[in-house]
Design an enzyme around this catalytic site. Sequence first.
Site, PDB file in Angstrom:
ATOM      1  CB  CYS A  31      -0.942   0.002   1.201  1.00 45.65           C
ATOM      2  SG  CYS A  31      -2.105  -1.362   1.175  1.00 45.65           S
TER       3      CYS A  31
ATOM      4  CG  HIS B  27      -3.089   3.586   2.213  1.00 44.17           C
ATOM      5  ND1 HIS B  27      -3.589   3.133   1.008  1.00 44.17           N
ATOM      6  CD2 HIS B  27      -3.133   2.518   3.065  1.00 44.17           C
ATOM      7  CE1 HIS B  27      -3.899   1.855   1.121  1.00 44.17           C
ATOM      8  NE2 HIS B  27      -3.636   1.461   2.352  1.00 44.17           N
TER       9      HIS B  27
ATOM     10  CG  ASN C 273      -6.636  -0.613   1.454  1.00 44.74           C
ATOM     11  OD1 ASN C 273      -5.976  -0.307   0.464  1.00 44.74           O
ATOM     12  ND2 ASN C 273      -6.076  -0.976   2.589  1.00 44.74           N
TER      13      ASN C 273
HETATM   14  O1  UT7 Z   1      -3.458  -1.030   3.877  1.00 44.50           O
HETATM   15  C1  UT7 Z   1      -3.436  -1.545   5.160  1.00 44.50           C
HETATM   16  C2  UT7 Z   1      -4.451  -2.667   5.203  1.00 44.50           C
HETATM   17  N1  UT7 Z   1      -4.984  -2.998   6.476  1.00 44.50           N
HETATM   18  C3  UT7 Z   1      -5.669  -2.137   7.277  1.00 44.50           C
HETATM   19  O2  UT7 Z   1      -5.802  -0.977   7.019  1.00 44.50           O
HETATM   20  C4  UT7 Z   1      -6.308  -2.715   8.518  1.00 44.50           C
HETATM   21  C5  UT7 Z   1      -6.295  -1.767   9.699  1.00 44.50           C
HETATM   22  N2  UT7 Z   1      -7.206  -2.265  10.705  1.00 44.50           N
HETATM   23  C6  UT7 Z   1      -8.525  -1.921  10.689  1.00 44.50           C
HETATM   24  O3  UT7 Z   1      -8.942  -1.154   9.841  1.00 44.50           O
HETATM   25  C7  UT7 Z   1      -9.407  -2.496  11.761  1.00 44.50           C
HETATM   26  O4  UT7 Z   1      -8.631  -3.166  12.711  1.00 44.50           O
HETATM   27  C8  UT7 Z   1     -10.494  -3.455  11.194  1.00 44.50           C
HETATM   28  C9  UT7 Z   1     -11.514  -2.676  10.371  1.00 44.50           C
HETATM   29  C10 UT7 Z   1      -9.866  -4.534  10.320  1.00 44.50           C
HETATM   30  C11 UT7 Z   1     -11.243  -4.147  12.325  1.00 44.50           C
HETATM   31  O5  UT7 Z   1     -11.822  -3.152  13.180  1.00 44.50           O
HETATM   32  P1  UT7 Z   1     -11.689  -3.287  14.755  1.00 44.50           P
HETATM   33  O6  UT7 Z   1     -12.430  -2.171  15.352  1.00 44.50           O
HETATM   34  O7  UT7 Z   1     -10.226  -3.422  15.074  1.00 44.50           O
HETATM   35  O8  UT7 Z   1     -12.480  -4.635  15.042  1.00 44.50           O
HETATM   36  P2  UT7 Z   1     -11.961  -5.948  15.795  1.00 44.50           P
HETATM   37  O9  UT7 Z   1     -11.013  -6.719  14.958  1.00 44.50           O
HETATM   38  O10 UT7 Z   1     -11.547  -5.569  17.185  1.00 44.50           O
HETATM   39  O11 UT7 Z   1     -13.297  -6.770  15.902  1.00 44.50           O
HETATM   40  C12 UT7 Z   1     -14.394  -6.343  16.716  1.00 44.50           C
HETATM   41  C13 UT7 Z   1     -15.533  -7.308  16.561  1.00 44.50           C
HETATM   42  C14 UT7 Z   1     -15.110  -8.767  16.746  1.00 44.50           C
HETATM   43  O12 UT7 Z   1     -16.170  -9.439  17.414  1.00 44.50           O
HETATM   44  P3  UT7 Z   1     -16.057  -9.781  18.983  1.00 44.50           P
HETATM   45  O13 UT7 Z   1     -14.840 -10.645  19.116  1.00 44.50           O
HETATM   46  O14 UT7 Z   1     -15.914  -8.475  19.675  1.00 44.50           O
HETATM   47  O15 UT7 Z   1     -17.353 -10.487  19.247  1.00 44.50           O
HETATM   48  C15 UT7 Z   1     -15.014  -9.285  15.351  1.00 44.50           C
HETATM   49  O16 UT7 Z   1     -15.232 -10.683  15.256  1.00 44.50           O
HETATM   50  O17 UT7 Z   1     -16.078  -7.230  15.251  1.00 44.50           O
HETATM   51  C16 UT7 Z   1     -16.123  -8.516  14.669  1.00 44.50           C
HETATM   52  N3  UT7 Z   1     -15.922  -8.378  13.229  1.00 44.50           N
HETATM   53  C17 UT7 Z   1     -16.923  -8.184  12.359  1.00 44.50           C
HETATM   54  N4  UT7 Z   1     -18.263  -8.102  12.529  1.00 44.50           N
HETATM   55  C18 UT7 Z   1     -19.002  -7.875  11.433  1.00 44.50           C
HETATM   56  C19 UT7 Z   1     -14.734  -8.381  12.550  1.00 44.50           C
HETATM   57  N5  UT7 Z   1     -14.967  -8.177  11.244  1.00 44.50           N
HETATM   58  C20 UT7 Z   1     -16.310  -8.054  11.103  1.00 44.50           C
HETATM   59  C21 UT7 Z   1     -17.162  -7.850  10.001  1.00 44.50           C
HETATM   60  N6  UT7 Z   1     -18.487  -7.761  10.212  1.00 44.50           N
HETATM   61  N7  UT7 Z   1     -16.678  -7.700   8.749  1.00 44.50           N
END
Ligand code: UT7
Length: 339
Positions: free
Chosen positions: A119, A262, A292
């Site tokens: 990226c 980005h 993204n």
């Molecule tokens: O170019 C670089 C590429 N990568 C990135 O930019 C990634 C950077 N990271 C992020 O943008 C965020 O960490 C994410 C968007 C990927 C995730 O957001 P988050 O606020 O860190 O969520 P999390 O991983 O802490 O998950 C929170 C909850 C979890 O459930 P529990 O364990 O609290 O019950 C996940 O299982 O959200 C759940 N979850 C979802 N629910 C619905 C994770 N993905 C999803 C989904 N839909 N797609």
Amino acid sequence: MPGTSKNLGGVALVGSGSATPNQRLTNDQLSLRVDTNDAWIRSRTGIGARRVIGSDETLVELSQRAGSLAIQRAGWDPTSVDLVLLATSTPDDLFGSAPKVQALLGAKQAVAFDLTAACSGFLFALVTASQFLRTGAMRRALVIGADQLSRWVDWDDRRSCVLFGDGAGAIALESTSLVQNGLLDFQLKTDGSRGDCLNLPQLNATSPLVAGATYQQGGFSPIQMNGQEVYKFAVREVPAILETLLKANQVDPESLDWLLLHQANQRILDAVADRFEVSYQKVLSNLADYGNTSAATIPLMLDEAVQDGRVQPGHLIASSGFGAGLSWGAALFRWQGAT
Ligand code: UT7
């Protein structure tokens, strides 16, 4: 890597173009495939839809469409281009897709090659191309950022598949006098020791070759990502590198016309804006439409803002890219446009 040395020539950003695939996939459509929903994706990322390359499109074609527009808007003849630099981690051909793009563009005199920095790729390519121009070795360069991560996400992994989309953006760069220099400064960084939180690794498939020898069949596993680690990395390193760059150039964040980051997550964009007390209106974002698109996000966003008139000639822009590697970088530039 520190920024520009001051005793060389300048570089002007004189044209832009972009292209996205025809297929548009909304959050609601995605929720038919994985256990997710529009409200979660929008609130956690700002993404509403993404484009996905279908069976009738290729990365080379998207790159050519974006590149042709940039060349045309710069007012160039394709045969006057000296360099076609394609930033991508997802070429159509592992030997490189830039040569095919060069041929389709009709940029017959240009040397063409790929550059891989995930990226951060577009920013790394912009700086790389500008070195050829600043030394006087070349006069015109086309820098393209293009990716098709749809081929490499696990469409059953809701933690990552909702984030990514496909697209291409291109910027035409021209050598100028130092007085007219538009690429004011840059910083590039890599920390391979932290790279394990975002990978697209080779398959681990050993096969017997002959007695006593084995080989690994080529191929890649889907993207593996620790989202929280990448998030923490981005909100720590992006403000830090931008601050270093702005301070080194005695630029007050208030004097920036735009922050062009980005496009990974709206929460990351907002966090960077908050850190610099820059109004959200000055933070360019098209995450809602494209998600993204990896190396394409910065030129795709810049082209959209140039075409709709938000970015005007002379505007001062601070840009930062970040991603797998881990790699990150920042550049401070003025948009010039065709004169
Ligand atoms: O170019 C670089 C590429 N990568 C990135 O930019 C990634 C950077 N990271 C992020 O943008 C965020 O960490 C994410 C968007 C990927 C995730 O957001 P988050 O606020 O860190 O969520 P999390 O991983 O802490 O998950 C929170 C909850 C979890 O459930 P529990 O364990 O609290 O019950 C996940 O299982 O959200 C759940 N979850 C979802 N629910 C619905 C994770 N993905 C999803 C989904 N839909 N797609």
